[in-house]
Design a protein around this motif. Structure first.
Motif, mmCIF file in Angstrom:
data_model
loop_
_atom_site.group_PDB
_atom_site.id
_atom_site.type_symbol
_atom_site.label_atom_id
_atom_site.label_comp_id
_atom_site.label_asym_id
_atom_site.label_seq_id
_atom_site.Cartn_x
_atom_site.Cartn_y
_atom_site.Cartn_z
ATOM 1 N N MET A 84 -2.136 -12.857 1.917
ATOM 2 C CA MET A 84 -0.407 -11.351 1.499
ATOM 3 C C MET A 84 -0.024 -11.829 2.679
ATOM 4 O O MET A 84 1.604 -10.866 2.160
ATOM 5 N N ARG A 105 0.782 -1.057 0.319
ATOM 6 C CA ARG A 105 -0.179 0.023 0.111
ATOM 7 C C ARG A 105 1.040 1.671 -0.073
ATOM 8 O O ARG A 105 1.871 0.920 0.638
ATOM 9 N N PRO A 120 -11.925 -11.539 6.565
ATOM 10 C CA PRO A 120 -11.383 -12.107 5.601
ATOM 11 C C PRO A 120 -10.722 -11.581 4.748
ATOM 12 O O PRO A 120 -10.687 -9.909 5.169
ATOM 13 N N GLU A 121 -9.312 -11.415 4.348
ATOM 14 C CA GLU A 121 -8.546 -10.382 4.317
ATOM 15 C C GLU A 121 -8.570 -9.897 3.516
ATOM 16 O O GLU A 121 -7.696 -8.195 2.711
ATOM 17 N N GLU A 122 -9.180 -9.837 2.299
ATOM 18 C CA GLU A 122 -10.036 -8.741 1.197
ATOM 19 C C GLU A 122 -10.776 -7.595 1.509
ATOM 20 O O GLU A 122 -10.666 -6.265 1.745
ATOM 21 N N ASP A 123 -11.684 -8.629 2.704
ATOM 22 C CA ASP A 123 -12.528 -6.768 3.500
ATOM 23 C C ASP A 123 -11.550 -6.134 4.506
ATOM 24 O O ASP A 123 -12.143 -4.983 4.321
ATOM 25 N N TYR A 124 -10.403 -7.131 4.969
ATOM 26 C CA TYR A 124 -9.497 -6.197 5.396
ATOM 27 C C TYR A 124 -8.295 -5.243 4.640
ATOM 28 O O TYR A 124 -8.691 -4.002 5.349
ATOM 29 N N LEU A 125 -8.543 -5.248 3.476
ATOM 30 C CA LEU A 125 -7.661 -4.014 2.677
ATOM 31 C C LEU A 125 -9.269 -3.380 2.773
ATOM 32 O O LEU A 125 -8.936 -1.811 1.862
ATOM 33 N N PHE A 126 -10.163 -3.494 2.157
ATOM 34 C CA PHE A 126 -11.058 -2.753 2.165
ATOM 35 C C PHE A 126 -11.400 -2.254 3.220
ATOM 36 O O PHE A 126 -11.229 -0.625 2.944
ATOM 37 N N ASP A 137 -8.826 1.174 3.296
ATOM 38 C CA ASP A 137 -9.111 1.954 1.556
ATOM 39 C C ASP A 137 -10.480 2.470 1.986
ATOM 40 O O ASP A 137 -10.041 4.293 2.187
ATOM 41 N N TRP A 164 -3.435 -15.206 6.355
ATOM 42 C CA TRP A 164 -3.521 -14.674 5.261
ATOM 43 C C TRP A 164 -2.479 -14.894 4.439
ATOM 44 O O TRP A 164 -1.174 -14.875 4.391
ATOM 45 N N ARG A 210 -18.451 -6.231 4.271
ATOM 46 C CA ARG A 210 -18.553 -4.409 3.702
ATOM 47 C C ARG A 210 -19.592 -3.805 4.258
ATOM 48 O O ARG A 210 -18.473 -1.616 4.762
#
Length: 372
Positions: free
Chosen positions: A50, A8, A354-360, A363, A48, A322
């Protein structure tokens, strides 16, 4: 630590991290919110993708990986010196019996998954036990801090906030005695417990006497993990009469050197003793757990600008999807605008987010609280 490739970009800004932190904690104008997180469970680094793919194995590495604003704390040895030897005492098919540095026998899972240890026995139970341990492991002698090395590591022209560690007046005592042991000792041996608190205070004072003349600290950091969802594990009257006076002594030293922000890491429902924290000089709660207490807006409304909060983003909402993440962050947006509040997950982020939700989450947090 090898080279870490961040995934990031650092949030844009016109102030240094140090300027931003000081402004935010003093209700002054700032370019954006200070961007930090409290960290992750050990399982996150194993589960995770990532983290696994980029060999991120610790919270310190994760801070660099996500390019959070830097914040540091330094201090002396305010606890046992030397600690008890850490060793495996017994093994079973499913668990290990360990002696930890606080002298406790603890049962932990053999597979190493993160959990609160099951404590079996404490090394300190009676005043006679304490007298021996105090003489052997709590002597003030030999606790000389290498000031020159710390000054080299944290120069005066640094651009990040630097805090001084002010230890623990009762939380580490809980660690040494166990939850149950402390509860009994408060009634069976109150003079012993007060002497423990006094000993902790003296060690912190001597550490501060070495450090405070040589650094322009931005805050003080303490640790008192003594509350749970039903309130403090010690009677509020004990906290008022025994712990708070020691806070006042520490606060006097901090104030004499211009340190006017003091955060306390204390989980759970702090409300029954919050007034005594404040009277003692602690004016910021960290990482402020929502479900163990209440929404941070309630306390900030009740105590006004006498109180600051760091944390307070409900970790349960991070795993609820989300829409829940949006609602949660939007609910603290007025607090960020008001000042005296830095938003981040209210303790370690659990691995079932969920790691995608953590990145969301990261953001959307930047969208709301980054520089416009």
């Amino acid at each position: 630590m090898g080279e870490i490739r961040p995934i990031r970009s650092r949030w844009k800004g016109t102030m240094t991290g140090r300027e931003r932190f000081r402004a935010q904690m003093h209700y002054q104008p700032m370019d954006r919110s200070f961007n930090m997180e409290f960290g992750y469970w050990e399982e996150n680094f194993q589960q995770w993708e990532m983290f696994r793919d980029n060999t991120i194995r610790s919270n310190e590495e994760a801070d660099i990986f996500f390019q959070f604003d830097r914040i540091q704390v330094i201090g002396g040895n305010n606890w046992m010196n030397p600690p008890f030897p850490s060793q495996v005492v017994e093994e079973t098919e499913s668990s290990l019996i360990l002696m930890n540095g606080d002298g406790l026998l603890a049962e932990v899972p053999r597979d190493g998954h993160g959990t609160i240890p099951h404590y079996l026995k404490a090394s300190v139970v009676t005043p006679e036990d304490w007298k021996k341990v105090k003489e052997e492991r709590f002597r003030p002698e030999g606790r000389v801090i290498d000031i020159a090395a710390l000054q080299k590591a944290h120069p005066a022209d640094r651009e990040y906030p630097l805090g001084v560690d002010v230890g623990s007046m009762i939380g580490k005592i809980r660690d040494m005695l166990t939850f149950e042991g402390l509860c009994y000792a408060l009634y069976d041996y109150p003079a012993m417990v007060e002497d423990m608190v006094e000993t902790c205070c003296v060690l912190v004072e001597e550490s501060l006497d070495q450090l405070l003349p040589h650094f322009d600290f931005d805050f003080a950091a303490g640790w008192e993990d003594i509350c749970f969802k039903n309130g403090p594990i010690v009677p509020p009257a004990f906290f008022r009469d025994v712990v708070m006076p020691r806070y006042k002594r520490i606060h006097k030293k901090l104030a004499a050197h211009g340190v006017d922000i003091w955060y306390m890491d204390c989980d759970g429902d702090i409300r029954p003793i919050l007034e005594f924290f404040l009277e003692g000089g602690v004016n910021c709660m960290f990482p402020y757990e929502v479900n163990g207490c209440c929404h941070p807006a309630e306390l900030l409304a009740a105590y006004g600008k006498d109180l600051r909060i760091m944390g307070g983003v409900d970790k349960m909402q991070l795993r609820a999807g989300r829409d829940a993440i949006r609602r949660c962050l939007e609910s603290v947006a007025p607090l960020v605008e008001r000042g005296g509040y830095i938003p981040f997950c209210d303790h370690r982020c659990p691995p079932d987010v969920p790691e995608e939700d953590y990145l969301f989450y990261l953001d959307y947090k930047e969208q709301l609280f980054g520089m416009k």
